[in-house]
Write a protein that holds these residues in place. Structure first.
Motif, PDB file in Angstrom:
ATOM      1  N   ALA A 128      -0.638  11.102 -26.368  1.00 10.98           N
ATOM      2  CA  ALA A 128      -0.518  11.112 -24.912  1.00 10.98           C
ATOM      3  C   ALA A 128      -1.496  12.128 -24.329  1.00 10.98           C
ATOM      4  O   ALA A 128      -1.723  13.198 -24.912  1.00 10.98           O
ATOM      5  CB  ALA A 128       0.900  11.449 -24.476  1.00 10.98           C
ATOM      6  N   THR A 188      -1.677   2.481 -19.952  1.00 12.56           N
ATOM      7  CA  THR A 188      -1.946   3.428 -18.875  1.00 12.56           C
ATOM      8  C   THR A 188      -0.658   3.731 -18.111  1.00 12.56           C
ATOM      9  O   THR A 188       0.368   3.075 -18.310  1.00 12.56           O
ATOM     10  CB  THR A 188      -2.983   2.861 -17.904  1.00 12.56           C
ATOM     11  N   TYR A 189      -0.746   4.700 -17.204  1.00 13.92           N
ATOM     12  CA  TYR A 189       0.424   5.040 -16.388  1.00 13.92           C
ATOM     13  C   TYR A 189       0.887   3.819 -15.599  1.00 13.92           C
ATOM     14  O   TYR A 189       2.077   3.588 -15.426  1.00 13.92           O
ATOM     15  CB  TYR A 189       0.071   6.182 -15.429  1.00 13.92           C
ATOM     16  N   ILE A 247      -1.795  14.599 -21.434  1.00 17.77           N
ATOM     17  CA  ILE A 247      -0.771  15.234 -20.603  1.00 17.77           C
ATOM     18  C   ILE A 247      -1.348  16.418 -19.841  1.00 17.77           C
ATOM     19  O   ILE A 247      -2.133  17.205 -20.374  1.00 17.77           O
ATOM     20  CB  ILE A 247       0.414  15.698 -21.475  1.00 17.77           C
ATOM     21  N   ASN A 259       8.026   5.718 -17.650  1.00 17.00           N
ATOM     22  CA  ASN A 259       7.470   6.936 -17.053  1.00 17.00           C
ATOM     23  C   ASN A 259       8.558   7.938 -16.655  1.00 17.00           C
ATOM     24  O   ASN A 259       8.326   9.148 -16.693  1.00 17.00           O
ATOM     25  CB  ASN A 259       6.623   6.578 -15.843  1.00 17.00           C
ATOM     26  N   ARG A 263       6.000   1.619 -21.827  1.00 24.27           N
ATOM     27  CA  ARG A 263       6.359   3.010 -21.551  1.00 24.27           C
ATOM     28  C   ARG A 263       7.379   3.070 -20.431  1.00 24.27           C
ATOM     29  O   ARG A 263       7.443   2.184 -19.572  1.00 24.27           O
ATOM     30  CB  ARG A 263       5.116   3.846 -21.206  1.00 24.27           C
ATOM     31  N   TRP A 304      -6.060  18.415 -18.352  1.00 21.30           N
ATOM     32  CA  TRP A 304      -5.495  17.395 -19.231  1.00 21.30           C
ATOM     33  C   TRP A 304      -5.777  17.767 -20.684  1.00 21.30           C
ATOM     34  O   TRP A 304      -6.886  18.144 -21.039  1.00 21.30           O
ATOM     35  CB  TRP A 304      -6.123  16.031 -18.935  1.00 21.30           C
ATOM     36  N   ASN A 327       9.262   9.713 -19.850  1.00 20.18           N
ATOM     37  CA  ASN A 327       8.083  10.233 -20.582  1.00 20.18           C
ATOM     38  C   ASN A 327       8.050   9.693 -22.005  1.00 20.18           C
ATOM     39  O   ASN A 327       7.770  10.439 -22.958  1.00 20.18           O
ATOM     40  CB  ASN A 327       8.079  11.770 -20.594  1.00 20.18           C
ATOM     41  N   SER A 371       2.269  15.556 -15.503  1.00 19.70           N
ATOM     42  CA  SER A 371       1.917  14.144 -15.449  1.00 19.70           C
ATOM     43  C   SER A 371       1.394  13.691 -16.801  1.00 19.70           C
ATOM     44  O   SER A 371       0.836  14.478 -17.559  1.00 19.70           O
ATOM     45  CB  SER A 371       0.851  13.897 -14.375  1.00 19.70           C
ATOM     46  N   ILE A 372       1.589  12.409 -17.094  1.00 20.49           N
ATOM     47  CA  ILE A 372       1.067  11.807 -18.323  1.00 20.49           C
ATOM     48  C   ILE A 372       0.144  10.662 -17.947  1.00 20.49           C
ATOM     49  O   ILE A 372       0.534   9.769 -17.205  1.00 20.49           O
ATOM     50  CB  ILE A 372       2.192  11.298 -19.235  1.00 20.49           C
ATOM     51  N   ASN A 373      -1.060  10.683 -18.485  1.00 21.29           N
ATOM     52  CA  ASN A 373      -2.026   9.625 -18.206  1.00 21.29           C
ATOM     53  C   ASN A 373      -1.859   8.537 -19.263  1.00 21.29           C
ATOM     54  O   ASN A 373      -0.835   7.881 -19.331  1.00 21.29           O
ATOM     55  CB  ASN A 373      -3.433  10.216 -18.155  1.00 21.29           C
ATOM     56  N   GLU A 374      -2.831   8.373 -20.114  1.00 13.33           N
ATOM     57  CA  GLU A 374      -2.754   7.345 -21.137  1.00 13.33           C
ATOM     58  C   GLU A 374      -1.799   7.737 -22.251  1.00 13.33           C
ATOM     59  O   GLU A 374      -1.725   8.896 -22.643  1.00 13.33           O
ATOM     60  CB  GLU A 374      -4.137   7.087 -21.717  1.00 13.33           C
TER      61      GLU A 374
END
Length: 120
Positions: free
Chosen positions: A96, A51-52, A98, A72, A70, A106, A75, A29-32
């Protein structure tokens, strides 16, 4: 996990340029995601974050001229830069936060930087 930035180059004042940065590897997963920039002899400064969920934040110096977005599914984070000024000249770094599939934490990742030069 790595980030690969692209799209930098030489552009005339007032012109547009679009940067891309793709994350690859064992990503859970990728957050900010964000873009920073560092001009010669200066510190690295935040340009924009997303943000996501798509919420964005911009530095005052780029508000109304830059747009961060972005994808998602890919990615990937983008930075559309319009009405460029000579003072926008800098190395632009993508960032990122991640979480990989192999470790439940993270981590912060940075791209290699791409040079944007605004000059006539």
């Amino acid at each position: 996990v790595q980030l690969q930035a692209s799209g930098g180059g030489l552009v005339q004042p007032g012109g547009p340029l679009k940067l891309s940065c793709a994350a690859s590897g064992t990503i859970f997963s990728i957050n900010e995601m964000a873009w920073h920039r560092q001009a010669p002899g200066e510190q690295r400064d935040l340009v924009a974050t997303v943000t996501y969920g798509g919420s964005t934040h911009y530095a005052d110096s780029v508000k109304g001229r830059y747009t961060i977005s972005r994808d998602n599914a890919k990615n990937t984070v983008y930075l559309q830069m319009n009405s460029l000024k000579p003072e926008d000249t800098a190395v632009y770094y993508c960032y990122a936060q991640i979480r990989s599939t192999s470790y439940p934490r993270w981590f912060d990742y940075w791209g290699q930087g791409t040079l944007v030069t605004v000059s006539s």
